[in-house]
Design a protein around this motif. Structure first.
Motif, PDB file in Angstrom:
ATOM      1  N   ALA A  18       0.833  -1.208   0.000  1.00  9.00           N
ATOM      2  CA  ALA A  18       0.000   0.000   0.000  1.00  9.00           C
ATOM      3  C   ALA A  18       0.861   1.249   0.000  1.00  9.00           C
ATOM      4  CB  ALA A  18      -0.932  -0.010   1.208  1.00  9.00           C
ATOM      5  N   SER A  19       1.924   1.247   0.799  1.00  7.41           N
ATOM      6  CA  SER A  19       2.768   2.446   0.842  1.00  7.41           C
ATOM      7  C   SER A  19       3.483   2.645  -0.486  1.00  7.41           C
ATOM      8  CB  SER A  19       3.768   2.361   1.996  1.00  7.41           C
ATOM      9  OG  SER A  19       4.674   1.293   1.766  1.00  7.41           O
ATOM     10  N   PHE A  76       0.748   4.092  -2.878  1.00  4.10           N
ATOM     11  CA  PHE A  76       0.327   5.463  -2.601  1.00  4.10           C
ATOM     12  C   PHE A  76       1.476   6.450  -2.706  1.00  4.10           C
ATOM     13  CE2 PHE A  76      -3.225   3.207  -0.443  1.00  4.10           C
ATOM     14  CZ  PHE A  76      -4.222   3.716  -1.238  1.00  4.10           C
ATOM     15  N   ASP A  77       2.684   6.006  -2.481  1.00  4.31           N
ATOM     16  CA  ASP A  77       3.841   6.889  -2.674  1.00  4.31           C
ATOM     17  C   ASP A  77       3.987   7.219  -4.152  1.00  4.31           C
ATOM     18  OD1 ASP A  77       4.399   6.965  -0.013  1.00  4.31           O
ATOM     19  OD2 ASP A  77       5.969   5.422  -0.091  1.00  4.31           O
ATOM     20  N   GLU A  83       1.557   7.523  -6.236  1.00  9.14           N
ATOM     21  CA  GLU A  83       0.477   8.443  -6.582  1.00  9.14           C
ATOM     22  C   GLU A  83       0.837   9.885  -6.243  1.00  9.14           C
ATOM     23  OE1 GLU A  83      -3.419   7.850  -4.921  1.00  9.14           O
ATOM     24  OE2 GLU A  83      -3.856   6.271  -6.336  1.00  9.14           O
ATOM     25  N   ASN A  84       1.521  10.057  -5.129  1.00  8.22           N
ATOM     26  CA  ASN A  84       1.856  11.401  -4.661  1.00  8.22           C
ATOM     27  C   ASN A  84       2.916  12.065  -5.536  1.00  8.22           C
ATOM     28  OD1 ASN A  84       0.053  11.151  -2.577  1.00  8.22           O
ATOM     29  ND2 ASN A  84       1.574  10.405  -1.111  1.00  8.22           N
TER      30      ASN A  84
END
Length: 127
Positions: A117-118, A121-122, A124-125
């Protein structure tokens, strides 16, 4: 008096035997004709089903050819580019999702899930 009663019974038996013999003699040819008519009807039905089968086999061939034509890679790429305005992703758009070995239970551990997940989502940022 006993002889007068036996004569009608005897006549009745003779008539019944005669009817039985006549019906047996007549039923033989009738059964042969019925059998032939049944065979002819079954043959006609078989011919109709055979024709239907050949038509369906032709339709199957046509549908398979149409499916191959519609699923060709060049056609799909052409539609993706022209109609949907899609293009191949650039190197910045590609995200590699890491593969984690799943335990024997069939579920990923909590640590594996949080790492995945990290990483997701990293990515995506950054955009």
């Amino acid at each position: 008096m006993a002889k007068t009663k036996s004569k009608p019974v005897l006549k009745l038996r003779i008539v019944l035997w005669a009817l039985l013999i006549v019906s047996t003699v007549l039923s033989g040819p009738l059964l042969v004709v019925w059998k032939q008519a049944y065979i002819n009807t079954a043959s006609l039905q078989l011919d109709l089903l055979s024709d239907s089968l050949s038509v369906l086999e032709k339709q199957i061939t046509t549908v398979k050819m149409e499916c191959e034509k519609l699923s060709s890679r060049t056609r799909i790429e052409h539609i993706a580019r022209t109609v949907l305005n899609l293009d191949y992703p650039t190197s910045e758009q590609i995200v590699i999702v890491p593969y984690y070995n799943v335990e024997e239970s069939g579920f990923a551990s909590a640590e594996q899930m949080s790492t995945l997940a990290s990483a997701f989502f990293d990515g995506e940022n950054e955009e």
